[in-house]
Design a protein around this motif. Structure first.
Motif, mmCIF file in Angstrom:
data_model
loop_
_atom_site.group_PDB
_atom_site.id
_atom_site.type_symbol
_atom_site.label_atom_id
_atom_site.label_comp_id
_atom_site.label_asym_id
_atom_site.label_seq_id
_atom_site.Cartn_x
_atom_site.Cartn_y
_atom_site.Cartn_z
ATOM 1 N N ILE A 1 0.862 -1.087 -0.106
ATOM 2 C CA ILE A 1 -0.015 0.057 0.155
ATOM 3 C C ILE A 1 0.841 1.110 0.034
ATOM 4 O O ILE A 1 1.088 1.870 -1.130
ATOM 5 C CB ILE A 1 -0.792 0.261 1.129
ATOM 6 C CG1 ILE A 1 -2.028 -1.165 1.132
ATOM 7 C CG2 ILE A 1 -1.658 1.548 1.313
ATOM 8 C CD1 ILE A 1 -2.804 -1.056 2.078
ATOM 9 N N GLY A 2 1.636 1.545 1.242
ATOM 10 C CA GLY A 2 2.598 2.498 1.085
ATOM 11 C C GLY A 2 2.015 3.945 0.962
ATOM 12 O O GLY A 2 0.772 4.245 1.088
ATOM 13 N N ALA A 3 2.925 4.832 1.028
ATOM 14 C CA ALA A 3 2.366 6.227 0.881
ATOM 15 C C ALA A 3 1.694 6.716 -0.434
ATOM 16 O O ALA A 3 0.580 7.290 -0.371
ATOM 17 C CB ALA A 3 3.359 7.279 1.041
ATOM 18 N N GLU A 4 2.109 5.966 -1.635
ATOM 19 C CA GLU A 4 1.481 6.359 -2.700
ATOM 20 C C GLU A 4 0.011 5.895 -2.964
ATOM 21 O O GLU A 4 -0.921 6.529 -3.593
ATOM 22 C CB GLU A 4 2.115 5.670 -3.991
ATOM 23 C CG GLU A 4 3.187 6.156 -4.215
ATOM 24 C CD GLU A 4 3.764 5.801 -5.712
ATOM 25 O OE1 GLU A 4 3.653 4.696 -5.923
ATOM 26 O OE2 GLU A 4 4.292 6.573 -6.474
ATOM 27 N N ARG A 5 -0.718 4.827 -2.187
ATOM 28 C CA ARG A 5 -1.899 4.242 -2.410
ATOM 29 C C ARG A 5 -2.575 4.408 -1.082
ATOM 30 O O ARG A 5 -3.870 4.259 -1.019
ATOM 31 C CB ARG A 5 -1.994 2.897 -2.646
ATOM 32 C CG ARG A 5 -1.326 2.590 -4.072
ATOM 33 C CD ARG A 5 -1.337 1.183 -4.373
ATOM 34 N NE ARG A 5 -0.956 0.820 -5.691
ATOM 35 C CZ ARG A 5 0.429 0.809 -6.252
ATOM 36 N NH1 ARG A 5 1.193 1.155 -5.452
ATOM 37 N NH2 ARG A 5 0.420 0.659 -7.557
ATOM 38 N N ALA A 6 -2.006 4.968 0.002
ATOM 39 C CA ALA A 6 -2.723 5.005 1.416
ATOM 40 C C ALA A 6 -4.036 5.868 1.353
ATOM 41 O O ALA A 6 -4.885 5.698 1.970
ATOM 42 C CB ALA A 6 -1.800 5.527 2.692
ATOM 43 N N ASP A 7 -3.986 7.050 0.860
ATOM 44 C CA ASP A 7 -5.073 8.024 0.651
ATOM 45 C C ASP A 7 -6.303 7.640 -0.222
ATOM 46 O O ASP A 7 -7.511 7.915 -0.032
ATOM 47 C CB ASP A 7 -4.572 9.155 0.308
ATOM 48 C CG ASP A 7 -4.111 9.299 -1.141
ATOM 49 O OD1 ASP A 7 -3.593 8.532 -1.470
ATOM 50 O OD2 ASP A 7 -3.972 10.578 -1.853
ATOM 51 N N LEU A 8 -6.069 6.651 -1.349
ATOM 52 C CA LEU A 8 -7.117 6.302 -2.188
ATOM 53 C C LEU A 8 -7.417 4.657 -1.913
ATOM 54 O O LEU A 8 -8.660 4.547 -2.445
ATOM 55 C CB LEU A 8 -6.404 6.222 -3.695
ATOM 56 C CG LEU A 8 -5.706 7.647 -4.072
ATOM 57 C CD1 LEU A 8 -5.654 7.482 -5.422
ATOM 58 C CD2 LEU A 8 -6.954 8.794 -3.754
ATOM 59 N N VAL A 9 -6.888 3.920 -1.159
ATOM 60 C CA VAL A 9 -7.261 2.458 -0.987
ATOM 61 C C VAL A 9 -8.683 2.385 -0.225
ATOM 62 O O VAL A 9 -9.250 1.655 -0.536
ATOM 63 C CB VAL A 9 -6.051 1.761 -0.311
ATOM 64 C CG1 VAL A 9 -6.057 2.304 1.275
ATOM 65 C CG2 VAL A 9 -6.490 0.276 -0.420
ATOM 66 N N VAL A 10 -8.972 3.191 0.602
ATOM 67 C CA VAL A 10 -10.239 3.324 1.343
ATOM 68 C C VAL A 10 -11.363 3.369 0.409
ATOM 69 O O VAL A 10 -12.462 2.643 0.485
ATOM 70 C CB VAL A 10 -10.279 4.169 2.385
ATOM 71 C CG1 VAL A 10 -11.953 4.270 3.021
ATOM 72 C CG2 VAL A 10 -9.350 3.762 3.536
ATOM 73 N N ALA A 11 -11.416 4.182 -0.587
ATOM 74 C CA ALA A 11 -12.345 4.548 -1.646
ATOM 75 C C ALA A 11 -12.508 3.309 -2.303
ATOM 76 O O ALA A 11 -13.688 2.888 -2.672
ATOM 77 C CB ALA A 11 -12.082 5.726 -2.419
ATOM 78 N N GLY A 12 -11.383 2.770 -2.781
ATOM 79 C CA GLY A 12 -11.514 1.304 -3.463
ATOM 80 C C GLY A 12 -12.147 0.574 -2.628
ATOM 81 O O GLY A 12 -12.870 -0.453 -3.223
ATOM 82 N N CYS A 13 -11.903 0.230 -1.549
ATOM 83 C CA CYS A 13 -12.547 -0.742 -0.458
ATOM 84 C C CYS A 13 -14.082 -0.369 -0.369
ATOM 85 O O CYS A 13 -14.933 -1.618 -0.635
ATOM 86 C CB CYS A 13 -11.989 -0.583 0.955
ATOM 87 S SG CYS A 13 -10.237 -1.236 1.231
ATOM 88 N N ALA A 14 -14.395 0.791 -0.264
ATOM 89 C CA ALA A 14 -15.978 1.070 -0.297
ATOM 90 C C ALA A 14 -16.572 0.650 -1.503
ATOM 91 O O ALA A 14 -17.747 0.257 -1.560
ATOM 92 C CB ALA A 14 -16.025 2.626 -0.200
ATOM 93 N N ILE A 15 -15.924 0.791 -2.755
ATOM 94 C CA ILE A 15 -16.419 0.403 -4.103
ATOM 95 C C ILE A 15 -16.732 -0.969 -4.085
ATOM 96 O O ILE A 15 -17.729 -1.643 -4.518
ATOM 97 C CB ILE A 15 -15.493 0.750 -5.174
ATOM 98 C CG1 ILE A 15 -15.750 2.411 -5.190
ATOM 99 C CG2 ILE A 15 -16.176 0.542 -6.431
ATOM 100 C CD1 ILE A 15 -14.687 2.951 -6.524
ATOM 101 N N LEU A 16 -15.545 -1.703 -3.570
ATOM 102 C CA LEU A 16 -15.406 -3.309 -3.593
ATOM 103 C C LEU A 16 -16.688 -3.650 -2.697
ATOM 104 O O LEU A 16 -17.356 -4.760 -3.283
ATOM 105 C CB LEU A 16 -13.937 -3.566 -3.267
ATOM 106 C CG LEU A 16 -14.040 -5.386 -3.446
ATOM 107 C CD1 LEU A 16 -14.294 -5.815 -4.608
ATOM 108 C CD2 LEU A 16 -12.733 -5.626 -2.581
ATOM 109 N N GLU A 17 -16.724 -3.265 -1.523
ATOM 110 C CA GLU A 17 -17.606 -3.808 -0.828
ATOM 111 C C GLU A 17 -18.960 -3.557 -1.189
ATOM 112 O O GLU A 17 -19.820 -4.326 -1.221
ATOM 113 C CB GLU A 17 -17.421 -3.177 0.906
ATOM 114 C CG GLU A 17 -16.432 -3.748 1.496
ATOM 115 C CD GLU A 17 -16.764 -3.826 2.895
ATOM 116 O OE1 GLU A 17 -17.421 -4.831 3.300
ATOM 117 O OE2 GLU A 17 -16.262 -2.962 3.701
ATOM 118 N N THR A 18 -19.232 -2.571 -1.813
ATOM 119 C CA THR A 18 -20.685 -2.272 -2.598
ATOM 120 C C THR A 18 -20.932 -3.223 -3.137
ATOM 121 O O THR A 18 -22.094 -3.693 -3.718
ATOM 122 C CB THR A 18 -20.819 -0.792 -3.019
ATOM 123 O OG1 THR A 18 -20.363 0.370 -2.094
ATOM 124 C CG2 THR A 18 -22.194 -0.397 -3.736
#
Length: 346
Positions: free
Chosen positions: A298-315
């Motif tokens: 994940i690291g710094a490059e993806r840390a701010d965007l990964v949660v939105a991806g999780c929300a889309i995936l869970e939906t």
């Protein structure tokens, strides 16, 4: 969140999977190189390959997070800083195309350029400064290219399958019939939320007490945009086979495997229980930005965007519950390469 650079020839599909589409024999020399460039809202990705056997062998690749769509949701324009980052990445791609003596190439731009009022001006500047002509494709073509690039990884079965691509500015959902070697598109939908646009809409959350509310808002927002598609599908399509192609699913797949660094050979074609992906998504949604930044893959490059991806995936998993999720580290670029080499359209 974009995908990770492919660094080795693609694995052959197992007998249980549909065979890869074969390029027309005799049409192309094995020495000829083809290239596909996918410029998304978040990533600039290039793949250069030669025909080989039933598919192709990757000889060079490039992937860089450029965040072309940063701030687009509020301004309606591509920012000067985002354009400069992207032009710099395109120059690298241009150099690779020249060094590899590419015979035929196609470069496409997706949601950010579709939405931006200065999208055409950016395309013109990119051509003038890098020699790369970017074709702004429709959401439908984007979805079809993604399916063509990854459908060989769909689990065997008779019922329709749902392929989804969580991008930076939008998420494409495609319902396909896999009864024949060439998948047939039954229906498709483009939701106007990707990891960049949804993050900018809902925020990141510096206060731990607000993280749960932000995540719930993200999921509700995405659900509203996908509900019309779910409602119009036949009742029989309740629990389709799921295949995800994006940086979100490949990243979460890496977390599931507890990898210390990304390994495409372990992630591409992985089948993961959906309950495990839900557990990882929920855990990440409760972490602060600093905590997510420390996680491998994940690291710094993806840390701010990964949660939105999780929300889309869970939906998606809420609307189309399934026991397993297939993960593909292949998609639009591979679909473009197959088209260039003569594969039929899905």
């Amino acid at each position: 969140m974009g995908d990770h650079s492919a660094r080795k020839p693609y694995r052959q599909a197992t007998p249980a999977r549909p065979a890869p589409i074969r390029p027309h024999k005799g049409r192309w020399s094995d020495a000829q190189a083809f290239a596909a460039l996918d410029l998304g809202t978040n990533n600039c990705r290039l793949l250069i390959a030669r025909p080989q056997g039933n598919g192709f062998a990757v000889i060079d690749a490039f992937s860089r997070i450029v965040r072309l769509g940063e701030g687009l949701a509020t301004s309606g324009r591509l920012s000067d800083a985002a354009i400069e980052r992207t032009i710099a990445a395109l120059r690298v791609c241009s150099d690779k195309l020249k060094r590899r003596n590419v015979t035929l190439a196609r470069s496409v731009a997706t949601e950010a350029c579709r939405r931006a009022s200065n999208g055409e001006a950016f395309i013109a500047r990119a051509l003038a400064e890098t020699g790369i002509h970017l074709d702004i494709i429709t959401a439908e073509e984007e979805a079809r290219l993604a399916v063509l690039g990854c459908h060989a990884l769909i689990e065997p079965g008779d019922d329709p399958a749902l392929v989804f691509d969580i991008g930076g500015g939008s998420t494409e959902l495609v319902l396909i019939d896999t009864a024949s070697p060439i998948p047939r598109v039954l229906d498709w939908h483009s939701a106007p939320w990707g990891v960049v646009s949804l993050t900018e809409h809902a925020g990141i959350g510096a206060d731990r007490d607000k993280l749960a509310d932000i995540y719930a808002h993200m999921r509700a927002t995405v659900a509203a945009s996908m509900a019309p598609f779910a409602a119009r599908l036949p009742r029989s399509v309740r629990s389709p086979r799921l295949l995800g192609t994006s940086g979100t699913v490949t990243t979460l797949g890496s977390v599931h495997l507890q990898l210390s660094s990304y390994d495409r050979s372990l992630v591409d074609g992985l089948i993961v229980p959906t309950h495990a992906m839900r557990q990882i998504s929920e855990q990440l949604s409760r972490m602060t930005l600093a905590e997510r930044s420390t996680l491998p893959c994940i690291g710094a490059e993806r840390a701010d965007l990964v949660v939105a991806g999780c929300a889309i995936l869970e939906t998606i998993m809420d609307l189309w519950p399934a026991e397993r999720l297939g993960i593909a580290d292949r998609g639009i670029r591979e679909g473009i390469l197959k088209r260039l080499m003569g594969s039929p359209r899905p």
